[in-house]
Scaffold this motif. Structure first.
Motif, PDB file in Angstrom:
ATOM      1  N   PRO A 162      91.730  39.919 171.099  1.00 18.88           N
ATOM      2  CA  PRO A 162      91.257  38.541 171.278  1.00 18.88           C
ATOM      3  C   PRO A 162      90.416  38.088 170.088  1.00 18.88           C
ATOM      4  O   PRO A 162      89.823  38.896 169.377  1.00 18.88           O
ATOM      5  N   LEU A 163      90.355  36.775 169.886  1.00 13.56           N
ATOM      6  CA  LEU A 163      89.560  36.232 168.793  1.00 13.56           C
ATOM      7  C   LEU A 163      88.090  36.578 168.941  1.00 13.56           C
ATOM      8  O   LEU A 163      87.399  36.814 167.952  1.00 13.56           O
ATOM      9  N   PHE A 164      87.590  36.592 170.169  1.00 11.48           N
ATOM     10  CA  PHE A 164      86.168  36.868 170.351  1.00 11.48           C
ATOM     11  C   PHE A 164      85.825  38.316 170.000  1.00 11.48           C
ATOM     12  O   PHE A 164      84.655  38.673 169.902  1.00 11.48           O
ATOM     13  N   VAL A 165      86.848  39.147 169.789  1.00  7.53           N
ATOM     14  CA  VAL A 165      86.643  40.510 169.305  1.00  7.53           C
ATOM     15  C   VAL A 165      86.782  40.564 167.784  1.00  7.53           C
ATOM     16  O   VAL A 165      85.983  41.203 167.090  1.00  7.53           O
ATOM     17  N   LEU A 166      87.784  39.878 167.242  1.00  7.70           N
ATOM     18  CA  LEU A 166      88.059  39.936 165.811  1.00  7.70           C
ATOM     19  C   LEU A 166      87.015  39.206 164.975  1.00  7.70           C
ATOM     20  O   LEU A 166      86.614  39.681 163.904  1.00  7.70           O
ATOM     21  N   VAL A 167      86.564  38.035 165.449  1.00  8.56           N
ATOM     22  CA  VAL A 167      85.661  37.198 164.638  1.00  8.56           C
ATOM     23  C   VAL A 167      84.318  37.884 164.377  1.00  8.56           C
ATOM     24  O   VAL A 167      83.883  37.982 163.222  1.00  8.56           O
ATOM     25  N   PRO A 168      83.608  38.374 165.414  1.00  8.20           N
ATOM     26  CA  PRO A 168      82.337  39.052 165.105  1.00  8.20           C
ATOM     27  C   PRO A 168      82.526  40.323 164.286  1.00  8.20           C
ATOM     28  O   PRO A 168      81.673  40.665 163.464  1.00  8.20           O
ATOM     29  N   GLN A 169      83.637  41.023 164.486  1.00  9.54           N
ATOM     30  CA  GLN A 169      83.890  42.234 163.692  1.00  9.54           C
ATOM     31  C   GLN A 169      84.050  41.863 162.224  1.00  9.54           C
ATOM     32  O   GLN A 169      83.552  42.575 161.341  1.00  9.54           O
ATOM     33  N   ALA A 170      84.738  40.749 161.958  1.00 13.07           N
ATOM     34  CA  ALA A 170      84.896  40.301 160.577  1.00 13.07           C
ATOM     35  C   ALA A 170      83.557  39.904 159.966  1.00 13.07           C
ATOM     36  O   ALA A 170      83.275  40.196 158.795  1.00 13.07           O
ATOM     37  N   ALA A 171      82.703  39.243 160.759  1.00 14.96           N
ATOM     38  CA  ALA A 171      81.379  38.849 160.254  1.00 14.96           C
ATOM     39  C   ALA A 171      80.538  40.074 159.915  1.00 14.96           C
ATOM     40  O   ALA A 171      79.880  40.123 158.872  1.00 14.96           O
ATOM     41  N   LEU A 172      80.580  41.070 160.785  1.00 10.33           N
ATOM     42  CA  LEU A 172      79.856  42.314 160.508  1.00 10.33           C
ATOM     43  C   LEU A 172      80.412  42.997 159.264  1.00 10.33           C
ATOM     44  O   LEU A 172      79.661  43.547 158.442  1.00 10.33           O
ATOM     45  N   GLY A 173      81.738  42.973 159.105  1.00  9.87           N
ATOM     46  CA  GLY A 173      82.365  43.612 157.951  1.00  9.87           C
ATOM     47  C   GLY A 173      82.007  42.933 156.646  1.00  9.87           C
ATOM     48  O   GLY A 173      81.725  43.604 155.639  1.00  9.87           O
ATOM     49  N   LEU A 174      82.002  41.601 156.630  1.00 10.78           N
ATOM     50  CA  LEU A 174      81.640  40.883 155.407  1.00 10.78           C
ATOM     51  C   LEU A 174      80.203  41.193 155.000  1.00 10.78           C
ATOM     52  O   LEU A 174      79.916  41.379 153.811  1.00 10.78           O
ATOM     53  N   LEU A 175      79.317  41.257 155.976  1.00 10.41           N
ATOM     54  CA  LEU A 175      77.931  41.591 155.667  1.00 10.41           C
ATOM     55  C   LEU A 175      77.795  43.040 155.216  1.00 10.41           C
ATOM     56  O   LEU A 175      76.998  43.356 154.322  1.00 10.41           O
ATOM     57  N   ALA A 176      78.593  43.929 155.793  1.00 14.39           N
ATOM     58  CA  ALA A 176      78.524  45.345 155.432  1.00 14.39           C
ATOM     59  C   ALA A 176      78.885  45.589 153.970  1.00 14.39           C
ATOM     60  O   ALA A 176      78.470  46.599 153.385  1.00 14.39           O
ATOM     61  N   LEU A 177      79.623  44.690 153.356  1.00 15.57           N
ATOM     62  CA  LEU A 177      79.981  44.840 151.945  1.00 15.57           C
ATOM     63  C   LEU A 177      78.759  44.805 151.040  1.00 15.57           C
ATOM     64  O   LEU A 177      78.826  45.235 149.885  1.00 15.57           O
ATOM     65  N   ALA A 178      77.639  44.295 151.554  1.00 18.60           N
ATOM     66  CA  ALA A 178      76.421  44.179 150.743  1.00 18.60           C
ATOM     67  C   ALA A 178      75.531  45.411 150.830  1.00 18.60           C
ATOM     68  O   ALA A 178      74.390  45.378 150.360  1.00 18.60           O
ATOM     69  N   MET A 179      76.020  46.507 151.403  1.00 19.35           N
ATOM     70  CA  MET A 179      75.196  47.710 151.512  1.00 19.35           C
ATOM     71  C   MET A 179      74.773  48.217 150.136  1.00 19.35           C
ATOM     72  O   MET A 179      75.497  48.050 149.155  1.00 19.35           O
ATOM     73  N   ALA A 180      73.601  48.827 150.111  1.00 18.75           N
ATOM     74  CA  ALA A 180      73.079  49.385 148.862  1.00 18.75           C
ATOM     75  C   ALA A 180      73.919  50.577 148.430  1.00 18.75           C
ATOM     76  O   ALA A 180      74.398  51.361 149.258  1.00 18.75           O
ATOM     77  N   ALA A 181      74.082  50.717 147.124  1.00 16.49           N
ATOM     78  CA  ALA A 181      74.904  51.807 146.603  1.00 16.49           C
ATOM     79  C   ALA A 181      74.266  53.167 146.840  1.00 16.49           C
ATOM     80  O   ALA A 181      74.954  54.172 147.007  1.00 16.49           O
ATOM     81  N   TYR A 182      72.944  53.192 146.848  1.00 11.74           N
ATOM     82  CA  TYR A 182      72.245  54.473 147.015  1.00 11.74           C
ATOM     83  C   TYR A 182      71.480  54.438 148.336  1.00 11.74           C
ATOM     84  O   TYR A 182      70.576  53.635 148.531  1.00 11.74           O
ATOM     85  N   ALA A 183      71.881  55.297 149.264  1.00 14.58           N
ATOM     86  CA  ALA A 183      71.253  55.360 150.579  1.00 14.58           C
ATOM     87  C   ALA A 183      70.896  56.804 150.892  1.00 14.58           C
ATOM     88  O   ALA A 183      71.493  57.744 150.349  1.00 14.58           O
ATOM     89  N   GLN A 184      69.920  56.963 151.761  1.00 11.61           N
ATOM     90  CA  GLN A 184      69.545  58.307 152.171  1.00 11.61           C
ATOM     91  C   GLN A 184      70.667  58.936 152.981  1.00 11.61           C
ATOM     92  O   GLN A 184      71.508  58.245 153.567  1.00 11.61           O
ATOM     93  N   ARG A 185      70.647  60.253 153.019  1.00  9.08           N
ATOM     94  CA  ARG A 185      71.735  60.980 153.674  1.00  9.08           C
ATOM     95  C   ARG A 185      71.879  60.597 155.140  1.00  9.08           C
ATOM     96  O   ARG A 185      72.992  60.408 155.636  1.00  9.08           O
ATOM     97  N   TRP A 186      70.761  60.444 155.846  1.00  6.92           N
ATOM     98  CA  TRP A 186      70.842  60.127 157.269  1.00  6.92           C
ATOM     99  C   TRP A 186      71.419  58.730 157.495  1.00  6.92           C
ATOM    100  O   TRP A 186      72.102  58.485 158.490  1.00  6.92           O
ATOM    101  N   GLN A 187      71.180  57.820 156.547  1.00  7.09           N
ATOM    102  CA  GLN A 187      71.756  56.485 156.661  1.00  7.09           C
ATOM    103  C   GLN A 187      73.274  56.528 156.485  1.00  7.09           C
ATOM    104  O   GLN A 187      74.000  55.767 157.135  1.00  7.09           O
TER     105      GLN A 187
END
Length: 332
Positions: A162-187
């Motif tokens: 359903p769209l109500f499943v795909l749309v928020p997943q896409a929004a989360l994915g677009l934001l996830a692209l901005a993750m920092a290149a260097y993160a702690q191991r637990w992160q």
């Protein structure tokens, strides 16, 4: 080379005027020196580097330089949420696909979404083992598959999520692209730990409820996930604020869009009632998505403007005269 120089200078408009006047020639000269012979256009990486540096410098001028670290923190929370949801929907696809509710299925699975969720779970594995660029590539594939689910389903007659499943997943994915290149191991390991736990919990709950995956009842689950993400962001902001760290506040404001879209199903119901529609169809869901994005963007813009208004007047001209030692490309 003249054409390439002009194109780099156009990209420099991402920077504030004072910064361009002070260091524009230096920035363009650096990129021209590094460009291979015969190049006529800036490479995508160079273009992105210039634009990101310009945005960072504009935020610095507005007194919101800590917005970028806040966005990276929000990206980490978004990625963890997205992989957890992927685990939940994987369980839903598997269990609902085996049941006989008289609806079409995609082989042993409920819909073609199983491919999307598998790639998201793969992203969690890649994130724990490989450099960030590979994680971003995997997320990009998942986003492309999410976008393709609608036209492919319509053309091939295949069931889709359903769209109500795909749309928020896409929004989360677009934001996830901005993750920092260097993160702690637990992160890096957190998504890989959370996703299987979410899958097992969802599988247990679905077996007990016996609800079809594409039933509207599952639309009521996502707002709960949105509330959980909101509470996590608020708690993170409060803890960081105790250390006089504003990253958490900016992360909270950045997450407003995916949090709002996690409530897309009930919000579309409200929109349908307001406009007199019989049910939240594609047009209603699209309009609701637009409203959520616009309101969230306005909230973030107002916060940046308010931060700028509270800066001491003596800092207003910092951008016009960059300090010695500042990187000409990123503004740091």
């Amino acid at each position: 080379m003249r054409k390439l120089e002009r194109r780099y200078r156009r990209l420099l408009h991402a920077y504030p005027l004072g910064y361009r006047r002070a260091r524009g020639a230096e920035i363009v000269g650096t990129y021209l020196d590094l460009a291979e012979p015969g190049r006529r256009w800036p490479s995508p990486a160079d273009a992105a580097d210039v634009v990101v540096g310009g945005v960072r410098e504009r935020l610095r001028a507005a007194g919101a330089a800590d917005l970028i670290p806040g966005v990276r923190l929000a990206a980490t929370l978004a990625f963890t949420t997205a992989t957890a949801l992927a685990g939940i929907w994987t369980a839903a696809e598997t269990i609902a696909g085996r049941a006989s509710w008289g609806v079409p299925t995609f082989g042993p699975f409920a819909t073609t979404g199983i491919i999307v969720w598998a790639v998201w779970l793969l992203a969690a594995v890649v994130h724990s083992l490989a450099p960030l660029r590979w994680t971003r590539m995997t997320i990009g594939v998942a986003l492309l598959l999410s976008a393709a689910a609608l036209p492919v389903g319509a053309l091939a007659g295949l069931p889709r999520p359903p769209l109500f499943v795909l749309v928020p997943q896409a929004a989360l994915g677009l934001l996830a692209l901005a993750m920092a290149a260097y993160a702690q191991r637990w992160q890096r390991l957190m998504p890989l730990v959370v996703a299987p736990l979410a899958t097992l919990a969802a599988a247990h709950g679905m077996v007990e409820r016996g609800t079809p995956y594409r039933s509207g009842e599952w639309g009521n689950f996502l707002p709960k996930a949105g509330v959980a993400l909101l509470l996590t962001a608020i708690l993170t902001a409060a803890i960081l604020a105790l250390r006089h760290d504003t990253r958490g506040l900016w992360a909270l404001l950045t997450l407003l869009t995916p949090i709002g879209l996690l409530g897309l199903y009930p919000l579309s119901d409200i929109t349908a009632d307001l406009i007199g529609a019989s049910y939240p169809n594609f047009q209603v869901a699209t309009a609701t998505t637009g409203i959520v994005v616009i309101l969230s963007a306005l909230t973030l813009t107002v916060a940046v403007a308010a931060r700028r208004g509270t800066r001491p007047a003596r800092l207003a001209t910092v951008t016009a005269a960059p300090t010695a030692g500042t990187c000409p490309t990123c503004g740091r």
